[in-house]
Design a protein around this motif. Structure first.
Motif, PDB file in Angstrom:
ATOM      1  N   MET A 288      63.331 -20.279  51.127  1.00  0.00           N
ATOM      2  CA  MET A 288      63.028 -21.697  51.076  1.00  0.00           C
ATOM      3  C   MET A 288      63.382 -22.332  52.412  1.00  0.00           C
ATOM      4  N   THR A 289      62.653 -23.391  52.743  1.00  0.00           N
ATOM      5  CA  THR A 289      62.925 -24.148  53.952  1.00  0.00           C
ATOM      6  C   THR A 289      63.417 -25.538  53.573  1.00  0.00           C
ATOM      7  N   PRO A 290      64.625 -25.927  53.945  1.00  0.00           N
ATOM      8  CA  PRO A 290      65.103 -27.283  53.645  1.00  0.00           C
ATOM      9  C   PRO A 290      64.305 -28.310  54.431  1.00  0.00           C
ATOM     10  N   MET A 291      64.007 -29.432  53.798  1.00  0.00           N
ATOM     11  CA  MET A 291      63.225 -30.488  54.438  1.00  0.00           C
ATOM     12  C   MET A 291      64.162 -31.646  54.782  1.00  0.00           C
ATOM     13  N   PRO A 292      64.626 -31.737  56.018  1.00  0.00           N
ATOM     14  CA  PRO A 292      65.664 -32.710  56.377  1.00  0.00           C
ATOM     15  C   PRO A 292      65.213 -34.165  56.309  1.00  0.00           C
ATOM     16  N   HIS A 293      63.903 -34.423  56.229  1.00  0.00           N
ATOM     17  CA  HIS A 293      63.453 -35.815  56.209  1.00  0.00           C
ATOM     18  C   HIS A 293      63.502 -36.427  54.815  1.00  0.00           C
ATOM     19  N   VAL A 294      63.755 -35.632  53.753  1.00  0.00           N
ATOM     20  CA  VAL A 294      63.775 -36.183  52.398  1.00  0.00           C
ATOM     21  C   VAL A 294      65.152 -36.706  52.015  1.00  0.00           C
ATOM     22  N   GLY A 295      66.174 -36.368  52.790  1.00  0.00           N
ATOM     23  CA  GLY A 295      67.525 -36.818  52.499  1.00  0.00           C
ATOM     24  C   GLY A 295      68.490 -36.143  53.450  1.00  0.00           C
ATOM     25  N   LEU A 296      69.737 -36.595  53.415  1.00  0.00           N
ATOM     26  CA  LEU A 296      70.769 -35.973  54.246  1.00  0.00           C
ATOM     27  C   LEU A 296      71.319 -34.758  53.518  1.00  0.00           C
ATOM     28  N   LEU A 297      71.194 -33.606  54.131  1.00  0.00           N
ATOM     29  CA  LEU A 297      71.690 -32.368  53.551  1.00  0.00           C
ATOM     30  C   LEU A 297      73.012 -31.990  54.217  1.00  0.00           C
ATOM     31  N   GLU A 298      74.012 -31.728  53.388  1.00  0.00           N
ATOM     32  CA  GLU A 298      75.302 -31.244  53.863  1.00  0.00           C
ATOM     33  C   GLU A 298      75.605 -29.935  53.147  1.00  0.00           C
ATOM     34  N   PHE A 299      76.449 -29.123  53.751  1.00  0.00           N
ATOM     35  CA  PHE A 299      76.749 -27.808  53.199  1.00  0.00           C
ATOM     36  C   PHE A 299      78.250 -27.546  53.271  1.00  0.00           C
ATOM     37  N   ILE A 300      78.828 -27.202  52.137  1.00  0.00           N
ATOM     38  CA  ILE A 300      80.244 -26.849  52.076  1.00  0.00           C
ATOM     39  C   ILE A 300      80.374 -25.344  52.289  1.00  0.00           C
ATOM     40  N   PRO A 301      81.007 -24.882  53.370  1.00  0.00           N
ATOM     41  CA  PRO A 301      81.183 -23.439  53.573  1.00  0.00           C
ATOM     42  C   PRO A 301      81.932 -22.811  52.390  1.00  0.00           C
ATOM     43  N   GLU A 302      81.630 -21.549  52.118  1.00  0.00           N
ATOM     44  CA  GLU A 302      82.186 -20.894  50.934  1.00  0.00           C
ATOM     45  C   GLU A 302      83.708 -20.886  50.929  1.00  0.00           C
TER      46      GLU A 302
END
Length: 203
Positions: free
Chosen positions: A1-15
């Motif tokens: 899958m490819t995240p679409m950054p223009h639909v919202g702010l995406l953040e990621f919590i490292p494992e």
């Protein structure tokens, strides 16, 4: 899958940050943005809407794994990810019910399943969501079908939404697999020797 950054702010919590928050509910895990992720690493997803609304910033409870930083064949220059697992330890079946560890444990006890350990996971077969429970057991004279039927009935008692899968949709999502009694204990020992936490639920 490819995240679409223009639909919202995406953040990621490292494992590793996610693991700290699981051990200490008061811990506030740090996040990285899309340009801070690394291939091969796993992260819990956080989504913030650009348009406001009821859920401005929320954690859907999904753990993802980045597999590459681009897709050259498709001429896409954004990180590529795959869904890895639920981050909240819930098993979602068909978007209808979410089973947790306690419900599964109560179902196993109520169904009088003699187990030395067990694990459960969601599997997809022919586009159908299934709950696959692996039990390390010496079941004696009980057949797999008999135990599976008892466990299915017990889960319906402890989770109304699971019961509705059969009542409303005609679904019986449970699959049961018997394993030799010491299988999961050996697997957990291998994980612990490798520095990983135990995975199974044992007696």
């Amino acid at each position: 899958m490819t995240p679409m950054p223009h639909v919202g702010l995406l953040e990621f919590i490292p494992e590793d940050e996610w693991a700290k928050s699981q051990q200490d509910p008061s811990y506030m895990p740090s996040t990285v943005l899309l340009d801070g992720v690394s291939p091969g690493k796993r992260y819990e997803l956080i989504f913030s809407s650009f348009n406001g609304g009821v859920m401005v910033r929320y954690r859907p409870g999904d753990m993802v794994r980045f597999v590459a930083m681009e897709d050259k064949e498709a001429d896409v220059w954004l990180p590529q990810l795959v869904f890895w697992s639920r981050a909240d330890k819930l098993i979602d079946i068909g978007g209808f019910t979410r089973l947790d560890e306690k419900t599964l444990w109560l179902g196993l006890e109520d169904a009088q399943v003699p187990y030395k350990g067990w694990i459960a996971r969601k599997e997809t077969v022919d586009s159908r969501s299934l709950l696959h429970v692996y039990i390390a057991t010496d079941a004696g004279s009980d057949t797999r079908d008999e135990v599976e039927s008892r466990l299915h009935d017990s889960l319906k008692k402890y989770d109304v939404s699971y019961a509705d899968l059969e009542i409303q949709l005609g679904m019986k999502p449970l699959i049961l697999t018997f394993l030799p009694p010491d299988t999961l204990a050996k697997y957990d020992l291998e994980r612990q020797l490798a520095g990983s936490p135990a995975l199974t639920r044992a007696t």
